[in-house]
Design a protein around this motif. Structure first.
Motif, PDB file in Angstrom:
ATOM      1  N   UNK A   1       4.048 -13.006   9.586  1.00  0.00           N
ATOM      2  CA  UNK A   1       2.990 -12.714   8.190  1.00  0.00           C
ATOM      3  C   UNK A   1       1.824 -12.325   8.564  1.00  0.00           C
ATOM      4  N   UNK A   2       1.339 -12.524   9.849  1.00  0.00           N
ATOM      5  CA  UNK A   2      -0.167 -12.160   9.793  1.00  0.00           C
ATOM      6  C   UNK A   2      -0.142 -10.692  10.249  1.00  0.00           C
ATOM      7  N   UNK A   3      -1.630 -10.064  10.124  1.00  0.00           N
ATOM      8  CA  UNK A   3      -1.649  -8.603   9.858  1.00  0.00           C
ATOM      9  C   UNK A   3      -2.287  -8.563  11.399  1.00  0.00           C
ATOM     10  N   UNK A   4      -1.666  -7.591  12.374  1.00  0.00           N
ATOM     11  CA  UNK A   4      -2.283  -7.182  13.715  1.00  0.00           C
ATOM     12  C   UNK A   4      -2.747  -6.037  13.594  1.00  0.00           C
ATOM     13  N   UNK A   5      -4.218  -5.919  14.249  1.00  0.00           N
ATOM     14  CA  UNK A   5      -5.038  -4.467  13.999  1.00  0.00           C
ATOM     15  C   UNK A   5      -5.433  -4.409  15.654  1.00  0.00           C
ATOM     16  N   UNK A   6      -5.594  -5.045  16.415  1.00  0.00           N
ATOM     17  CA  UNK A   6      -5.783  -4.876  17.772  1.00  0.00           C
ATOM     18  C   UNK A   6      -4.790  -4.065  18.686  1.00  0.00           C
TER      19      UNK A   6
ATOM     20  N   UNK B   1       0.910  -1.246  -0.035  1.00  0.00           N
ATOM     21  CA  UNK B   1      -0.260  -0.047   0.012  1.00  0.00           C
ATOM     22  C   UNK B   1       0.988   1.116   0.045  1.00  0.00           C
ATOM     23  N   UNK B   2       0.419   1.955  -0.620  1.00  0.00           N
ATOM     24  CA  UNK B   2       1.209   3.471  -0.639  1.00  0.00           C
ATOM     25  C   UNK B   2       0.437   4.646   0.136  1.00  0.00           C
ATOM     26  N   UNK B   3       1.100   5.187   1.088  1.00  0.00           N
ATOM     27  CA  UNK B   3       0.306   6.196   1.999  1.00  0.00           C
ATOM     28  C   UNK B   3       1.404   7.200   2.221  1.00  0.00           C
ATOM     29  N   UNK B   4       0.956   8.353   1.866  1.00  0.00           N
ATOM     30  CA  UNK B   4       1.918   9.588   2.404  1.00  0.00           C
ATOM     31  C   UNK B   4       3.186   9.387   1.628  1.00  0.00           C
ATOM     32  N   UNK B   5       3.276   8.462   0.377  1.00  0.00           N
ATOM     33  CA  UNK B   5       4.557   8.444  -0.393  1.00  0.00           C
ATOM     34  C   UNK B   5       5.454   7.259   0.090  1.00  0.00           C
ATOM     35  N   UNK B   6       4.937   6.606   0.976  1.00  0.00           N
ATOM     36  CA  UNK B   6       5.574   5.242   1.720  1.00  0.00           C
ATOM     37  C   UNK B   6       5.076   4.255   1.076  1.00  0.00           C
ATOM     38  N   UNK B   7       5.813   3.206   0.622  1.00  0.00           N
ATOM     39  CA  UNK B   7       5.235   2.098   0.079  1.00  0.00           C
ATOM     40  C   UNK B   7       5.591   0.913   0.987  1.00  0.00           C
ATOM     41  N   UNK B   8       4.321   0.583   1.762  1.00  0.00           N
ATOM     42  CA  UNK B   8       4.606  -0.245   2.981  1.00  0.00           C
ATOM     43  C   UNK B   8       3.694  -1.693   2.835  1.00  0.00           C
ATOM     44  N   UNK B   9       4.122  -2.758   3.183  1.00  0.00           N
ATOM     45  CA  UNK B   9       3.402  -4.000   3.346  1.00  0.00           C
ATOM     46  C   UNK B   9       2.115  -3.646   4.072  1.00  0.00           C
ATOM     47  N   UNK B  10       0.932  -4.443   3.515  1.00  0.00           N
ATOM     48  CA  UNK B  10      -0.229  -4.219   3.957  1.00  0.00           C
ATOM     49  C   UNK B  10      -0.358  -4.651   5.336  1.00  0.00           C
ATOM     50  N   UNK B  11       0.644  -5.573   5.927  1.00  0.00           N
ATOM     51  CA  UNK B  11       0.527  -6.088   7.178  1.00  0.00           C
ATOM     52  C   UNK B  11       0.881  -4.901   8.311  1.00  0.00           C
ATOM     53  N   UNK B  12       1.620  -4.083   7.856  1.00  0.00           N
ATOM     54  CA  UNK B  12       1.970  -2.811   8.950  1.00  0.00           C
ATOM     55  C   UNK B  12       0.962  -1.905   9.057  1.00  0.00           C
TER      56      UNK B  12
ATOM     57  N   UNK C   1       0.805   0.008  12.551  1.00  0.00           N
ATOM     58  CA  UNK C   1       0.516  -1.138  13.327  1.00  0.00           C
ATOM     59  C   UNK C   1       1.143  -1.101  14.851  1.00  0.00           C
ATOM     60  N   UNK C   2       2.527  -0.866  14.662  1.00  0.00           N
ATOM     61  CA  UNK C   2       3.594  -0.475  15.797  1.00  0.00           C
ATOM     62  C   UNK C   2       3.299   0.867  16.587  1.00  0.00           C
TER      63      UNK C   2
END
Length: 354
Positions: free
Chosen positions: A265-270, A120-131, A157-158
């Protein structure tokens, strides 16, 4: 007789040719129908507003909805057919620009844009969706009260602590325990009537606050002040993606190889789980490399009676195997240097505080 037979054959050929042409035409129509994507609906809201620095798209949608007397953003999301996961295609930029009255040069960076199946691109950053935690919402009560809007990097996420107010972000109402959703009536108000800005915030530790300051500075491309001296210089000099990958890697380490690979590899949202994971990563980084040595000692898959460097290496082979092979990423070289110092320090092999 021969003439009649020839005429009959000609008629059959014509029928067969017409059937083939009909099948080809039907196949062509099916192909066009499959590839045709309906154009998203266009809405032009009456009252516009400006985009604030580093504002999230969720915050902007709520503010525009309030100005146009809409009850929350769920109505606007349905009308614009916005995806529930918050990730959008490039085709959506013009649609949202028209609806919100925003210049595309200012609006496009704040839209979480899907660039591939996993990035995903957000504010010019290309990041893995898991983050990114885009399917859930987070706010800082003090920022909502003082600024009236939310930041885009809260979805990382962090990121669990506000870098400005040193308090924990919230992702659920303290009064009714309901998660923050798009169905709430206002950005600062829960469906139960409670205001998030009036919720008493939980102060975080200095280490987590400093880590949030580092992440926010990397996201906004601002220089990190000398106050961030708790962490190694190598961490301070990393790019945003390296910092996120480093924190994710350290948080995922476990004595069980399958658990380590799953958490990587899993996506953490909590937000609660993200906070615990960031606390674990920060503890390993605070006293580098000793803190990392303690984490490695706790993640060993087995221990032998007469240990050697080889047996210790084998006991953390799942940790080393989780590092991308042949990579030149700065966080990988940083971790490998910590592993090397761990293997050369016999005293750290059995020392663990986790």
């Amino acid at each position: 007789m021969l003439y009649k037979n020839a005429e009959h054959v000609d008629q059959q050929l014509i029928v067969l040719r017409e059937k083939n042409e009909a099948r080809e035409l039907a196949a062509m129509h099916r192909m066009h129908a499959a590839n045709e994507v309906p154009a998203p609906p266009t809405i032009n809201l009456l009252i516009k507003t400006k985009l604030f620095p580093w504002e999230s798209l969720e915050s902007l949608l709520f503010r525009v909805s309030t100005l146009n007397h809409l009850s929350g953003i769920s109505i606007l999301q349905r009308a614009l057919m916005l995806p529930e996961n918050g990730v959008m295609s490039i085709r959506r930029h013009l649609q949202l620009g028209v609806a919100l009255g925003q210049d595309l040069r200012a609006l496009s960076p704040t839209i979480p844009t899907l660039m591939s199946k996993s990035t995903i691109r957000l504010q010019g950053h290309l990041l893995p969706i898991k983050h990114l935690a885009l399917s859930s919402y987070r706010v800082c009560p003090h920022c909502v009260e003082e600024l009236g809007y939310g930041k885009a990097y809260w979805s990382l996420a962090p990121f669990s602590v506000c870098e400005m107010h040193k308090c924990m972000l919230i992702d659920r109402c303290a009064a009714c325990e309901k998660p923050l959703t798009a169905t709430r009536p206002a950005y600062d108000r829960c469906s139960c009537g409670a205001r998030y800005s009036k919720i008493s915030s939980t102060e975080s530790s200095k280490a987590l606050h400093e880590m949030s300051r580092i992440i926010a500075a990397k996201f906004t491309r601002q220089p990190i002040t000398n106050e961030s001296h708790l962490y190694p210089d190598e961490v301070l000099s990393m790019e945003l993606l390296d910092v996120l990958e480093l924190l994710t890697f350290l948080a995922a380490l476990s004595e069980h190889p399958s658990t380590t690979y799953l958490d990587l590899n899993r996506k953490i949202v909590s937000l609660k789980l993200c906070h615990l994971r960031c606390k674990k990563s920060s503890s390993a980084l605070l006293d580098w490399p000793n803190g990392f040595h303690k984490l490695l000692a706790s993640t060993r898959s087995f221990r032998s009676y007469n240990e050697t460097t080889a047996t210790v290496y084998n006991s953390i082979s799942h940790v080393i195997g989780a590092i991308p092979a042949g990579t030149q990423r700065k966080w990988c070289r940083f971790i490998l240097s910590g592993v090397e110092s761990f293997l050369s320090n016999r005293e750290s092999w059995s020392h663990s505080s986790y």
